[in-house]
Design a protein around this motif. Structure first.
Motif, PDB file in Angstrom:
ATOM      1  N   GLY A 189      14.853  11.037  11.060  1.00 10.44           N
ATOM      2  CA  GLY A 189      13.915  10.241  10.255  1.00 10.44           C
ATOM      3  C   GLY A 189      14.091  10.399   8.754  1.00 10.44           C
ATOM      4  O   GLY A 189      15.165  10.764   8.264  1.00 10.44           O
ATOM      5  N   GLU A 190      12.995  10.158   8.019  1.00  3.93           N
ATOM      6  CA  GLU A 190      13.054  10.047   6.552  1.00  3.93           C
ATOM      7  C   GLU A 190      13.587  11.304   5.855  1.00  3.93           C
ATOM      8  O   GLU A 190      13.079  12.392   6.022  1.00  3.93           O
ATOM      9  N   ILE A 191      14.614  11.084   5.029  1.00 10.11           N
ATOM     10  CA  ILE A 191      15.107  12.169   4.174  1.00 10.11           C
ATOM     11  C   ILE A 191      15.112  11.741   2.709  1.00 10.11           C
ATOM     12  O   ILE A 191      15.041  12.563   1.801  1.00 10.11           O
ATOM     13  N   LYS A 204       0.806  -1.231   0.000  1.00  9.52           N
ATOM     14  CA  LYS A 204       0.000   0.000   0.000  1.00  9.52           C
ATOM     15  C   LYS A 204       0.843   1.287   0.000  1.00  9.52           C
ATOM     16  O   LYS A 204       0.301   2.383  -0.052  1.00  9.52           O
ATOM     17  N   LYS A 205       2.148   1.170   0.029  1.00 10.52           N
ATOM     18  CA  LYS A 205       2.973   2.392   0.126  1.00 10.52           C
ATOM     19  C   LYS A 205       2.817   3.340  -1.069  1.00 10.52           C
ATOM     20  O   LYS A 205       2.884   4.550  -0.895  1.00 10.52           O
ATOM     21  N   GLY A 206       2.653   2.801  -2.262  1.00 11.29           N
ATOM     22  CA  GLY A 206       2.504   3.706  -3.413  1.00 11.29           C
ATOM     23  C   GLY A 206       2.349   2.868  -4.665  1.00 11.29           C
ATOM     24  O   GLY A 206       3.003   1.828  -4.791  1.00 11.29           O
ATOM     25  N   HIS A 253      12.453   1.657  -0.772  1.00 14.87           N
ATOM     26  CA  HIS A 253      13.161   1.931   0.483  1.00 14.87           C
ATOM     27  C   HIS A 253      12.965   3.373   0.910  1.00 14.87           C
ATOM     28  O   HIS A 253      12.672   4.241   0.091  1.00 14.87           O
ATOM     29  N   ASP A 254      13.141   3.604   2.192  1.00 14.07           N
ATOM     30  CA  ASP A 254      13.292   4.958   2.728  1.00 14.07           C
ATOM     31  C   ASP A 254      14.653   4.983   3.386  1.00 14.07           C
ATOM     32  O   ASP A 254      15.101   3.962   3.914  1.00 14.07           O
ATOM     33  N   LEU A 255      15.294   6.140   3.375  1.00 11.02           N
ATOM     34  CA  LEU A 255      16.532   6.274   4.143  1.00 11.02           C
ATOM     35  C   LEU A 255      16.256   7.242   5.292  1.00 11.02           C
ATOM     36  O   LEU A 255      15.905   8.411   5.066  1.00 11.02           O
TER      37      LEU A 255
HETATM   38 MG    MG Z   1       8.264   9.162   1.643  1.00 12.08          MG
END
Ligand code: MG
Ligand code: 4AD
Length: 418
Positions: free
Chosen positions: A340-342, A313-315, A331-333
């Motif tokens: 947090g997320e950048i 469901k993320k995208g 992925h998220d970094l």
């Molecule tokens: Mg994002």
């Protein structure tokens, strides 16, 4: 001469141009501290200097001035040098400067156009400028082409509720949320592309990490998979930190940043699957990883950490893993110290039928994505990309509390002036 050059070259005589930063007089001598974009220097004006003394006695804070004089070594002066002035010319006498004591955060935001001349902001904006330079240098070295995408668009990338709507000659248009789809179109001619541009989010989130207009560095590359893109991002982060520390070490230190910590950040970065992250957080599979969870995951970490294997469901544009279709090749970094997320990125769905299925899975309208689907009709290739939030990165590298301090004129949910 720029003030910084005075300290490195120590000439006998010099002329400086700048603004009056501090002023006082005592026993027939005026002591002024003058600043320019490179630094500050103490200026003394003695009574016997006539016109120069008269001007210095009348000058107000933040007036613009041109001063000529002799450079003297003086241990008591900031930085150990002082300018003993012969002439002191006022270019524009400032009215009573509106910031002299402690004022509320809101007031300072109302007069942002003036508040940004504070030394703290010079430091931050130099770091910001160095970040843009570092990114461009890195992409150039990696053989990526810089390109430009439209800000006025017709379809959403990241969720419909967060779109700014425009009246485009009687038709609906939006401000772009991400240049990703346009970059995907450009890989067919350039293979490896990036852009540095604003993205817009009408998110009603009043948080220290959301702007409604933020600067987005986005990249897209043909023939690159999720794993290879993560490696690329590791290199980009290492190289960007390195360049910013090289060119802005003193600014970072002045802002209180521990530069040795920054220098210690080297790839490889740790990877956690989404499931492992939930487990570490001690929360159930139904729950989402939001800002609070990202804070908890990163507050004690010393390096960035990738979260991988997000649920479907993320995208809709993320490619499900053919070997594990319940998770996505994305992925998220997340950055350490609670930031947090950048970065968010991953492999894109590149098969036409799979993309149409994913659009349906998200209850989106196929018609809205006609040209995006078209890209899968004429020689589609596996490809990956990412978006890097530059303001968030500057916030982290300068260790700032609020993202609005990273940008001269922040746009947030309740502010678009000045
Ligand atoms: Mg994002
Ligand atoms: O995670 P996001 O929404 O991903 C995308 O837009 C993808 N289409 C990017 C791509 O793959 N080309 O945004 C990417 C990054 C985030 O990780 C964050 O750093 C930053 O953009 N970002 C924001 N920065 C400041 N204010 C906001 N409101 C932001 N929203 C996202």
């Amino acid at each position: 001469m720029r003030i910084k050059e005075l300290f490195s070259q120590k000439p006998e005589f010099a002329e400086i141009r700048g603004w009056v930063y501090r002023i006082r007089s005592s026993g027939g001598i005026v002591f002024a501290v003058v600043r320019d974009s490179t630094g500050i220097i103490q200026v003394t004006v003695k009574k016997e200097k006539g016109e120069a003394f008269k001007n210095a006695s009348e000058v107000s804070l933040e007036s613009s001035v041109v001063i000529k004089g002799r450079i003297k070594v003086d241990e008591r002066a900031p930085g150990g040098l002082e300018l003993e002035s012969e002439t002191f010319e006022i270019i524009s006498l400032a009215e009573k400067f509106p910031i002299q004591e402690d004022y509320s955060e809101e007031y300072l935001l109302d007069i942002r156009h003036i508040a940004i001349r504070a030394r703290r902001y010079s430091n931050i904006f130099k770091i910001r400028s160095a970040t843009f330079n570092a990114l461009r240098d890195f992409f150039n070295e990696e053989g990526y082409y810089e390109t430009q995408c439209p800000m006025i668009v017709t379809s959403m990338v990241e969720g419909g509720s967060a779109m700014f709507e425009l009246n485009y000659f009687g038709k609906k248009a939006y401000l772009t949320q991400s240049s990703q789809f346009y970059l995907e179109a450009l890989i067919y001619s350039l293979e490896q592309v990036y852009t540095i541009a604003p993205s817009f989010r009408a998110e009603k989130s009043r948080t220290p990490r959301h702007l409604t207009e933020f600067w987005h560095c986005e990249a897209e590359a043909a023939w690159v998979n999720n794993e290879e893109m993560m490696r690329f991002e590791e290199r980009m982060v290492e190289s960007t930190i390195g360049s910013v520390v090289d060119s802005c070490e003193s600014e970072l230190i002045e802002l209180g940043r521990d530069v040795d910590f920054l220098k210690s950040i080297k790839p490889p970065f740790e990877r956690l699957t989404y499931k492992q992250a939930l487990k570490e957080l001690g929360i159930g599979e139904e729950e989402e990883i939001g800002a609070d969870e990202e804070y908890a995951l990163t507050i004690k970490r010393k390096k960035p950490v990738f979260i991988t294997e997000f649920p479907r469901k993320k995208g809709f544009y993320h490619r499900p893993d053919p070997e594990k279709p319940e998770v996505l090749l994305c992925h998220d970094l997340l950055f350490p110290e609670g930031y947090g997320e950048i970065i968010g990125g991953g492999e894109r769905v590149w098969d036409k039928n799979e993309l149409i299925e994913r659009i349906k899975e998200f209850n989106l309208n196929e018609k809205d994505y006609e040209w995006y689907i078209d890209l899968r009709r004429y020689g589609s290739v596996p490809h990956s990309g990412f978006g890097f939030g530059i303001d968030r990165f500057v916030r982290w590298i300068a260790k700032l509390n609020h993202i609005r301090d990273t940008i001269p004129f922040p746009r947030t949910i309740n502010r678009y002036y000045p």
